[in-house]
Scaffold this motif. Structure first.
Motif, mmCIF file in Angstrom:
data_model
loop_
_atom_site.group_PDB
_atom_site.id
_atom_site.type_symbol
_atom_site.label_atom_id
_atom_site.label_comp_id
_atom_site.label_asym_id
_atom_site.label_seq_id
_atom_site.Cartn_x
_atom_site.Cartn_y
_atom_site.Cartn_z
ATOM 1 N N ASP A 103 -9.621 -1.490 2.753
ATOM 2 C CA ASP A 103 -10.250 -2.395 1.785
ATOM 3 C C ASP A 103 -9.230 -2.882 0.748
ATOM 4 O OD1 ASP A 103 -12.703 -2.205 3.034
ATOM 5 O OD2 ASP A 103 -13.486 -0.681 1.649
ATOM 6 N N ALA A 104 -8.320 -1.995 0.343
ATOM 7 C CA ALA A 104 -7.275 -2.389 -0.609
ATOM 8 C C ALA A 104 -6.372 -3.446 0.021
ATOM 9 C CB ALA A 104 -6.465 -1.170 -1.038
ATOM 10 N N GLY B 258 2.052 7.452 -6.492
ATOM 11 C CA GLY B 258 0.995 8.399 -6.841
ATOM 12 C C GLY B 258 -0.419 7.836 -6.839
ATOM 13 N N ILE B 259 -0.581 6.591 -6.417
ATOM 14 C CA ILE B 259 -1.913 6.000 -6.353
ATOM 15 C C ILE B 259 -2.676 6.628 -5.192
ATOM 16 C CG2 ILE B 259 -3.230 3.858 -6.019
ATOM 17 C CD1 ILE B 259 -1.633 3.962 -8.661
ATOM 18 N N LYS B 260 -3.878 7.068 -5.470
ATOM 19 C CA LYS B 260 -4.731 7.642 -4.430
ATOM 20 C C LYS B 260 -5.858 6.658 -4.130
ATOM 21 C CE LYS B 260 -3.787 12.385 -5.784
ATOM 22 N NZ LYS B 260 -2.583 12.499 -5.083
ATOM 23 N N PHE B 261 -6.239 6.582 -2.903
ATOM 24 C CA PHE B 261 -7.274 5.643 -2.485
ATOM 25 C C PHE B 261 -8.586 6.404 -2.282
ATOM 26 C CE2 PHE B 261 -3.302 3.576 -1.689
ATOM 27 C CZ PHE B 261 -3.544 2.275 -2.094
ATOM 28 N N ILE C 197 0.848 -1.199 0.000
ATOM 29 C CA ILE C 197 0.000 0.000 0.000
ATOM 30 C C ILE C 197 0.886 1.252 0.000
ATOM 31 C CG2 ILE C 197 -1.676 1.346 1.344
ATOM 32 C CD1 ILE C 197 -2.969 -1.112 0.127
ATOM 33 N N GLU C 198 1.921 1.261 0.828
ATOM 34 C CA GLU C 198 2.822 2.410 0.891
ATOM 35 C C GLU C 198 3.543 2.624 -0.434
ATOM 36 O OE1 GLU C 198 2.966 4.727 3.255
ATOM 37 O OE2 GLU C 198 1.344 3.589 4.189
#
Length: 64
Positions: A33-34, A23-26, A16-17
């Motif tokens: 959930d991811a 640049g991935i935004k949740f 996740i980090e």
């Protein structure tokens, strides 16, 4: 055949980090959930099987 250097396996939290660093935004799904998705669903072997269909370019990865 020479073996490629293996990358260390990342924990779900580390994955996740790393995604966030890239640049991935949740926004559509929470980090929790991811994390759950990554722990319970793994498409690695399904996706990796297709890489044999593509030529590998030295130092660049697969030419798709």
């Amino acid at each position: 055949m020479q073996h490629e250097k293996q990358k260390p396996k990342l924990s779900t939290r580390a994955q996740i980090e790393k995604l966030k660093e890239k640049g991935i935004k949740f926004n559509a799904i929470s980090e929790q959930d991811a994390s759950s998705f990554l722990e319970n669903r793994n498409y690695y072997y399904r996706v990796a099987s297709f890489r044999k269909n593509f030529a590998k370019v030295a130092g660049l990865g697969y030419d798709i």
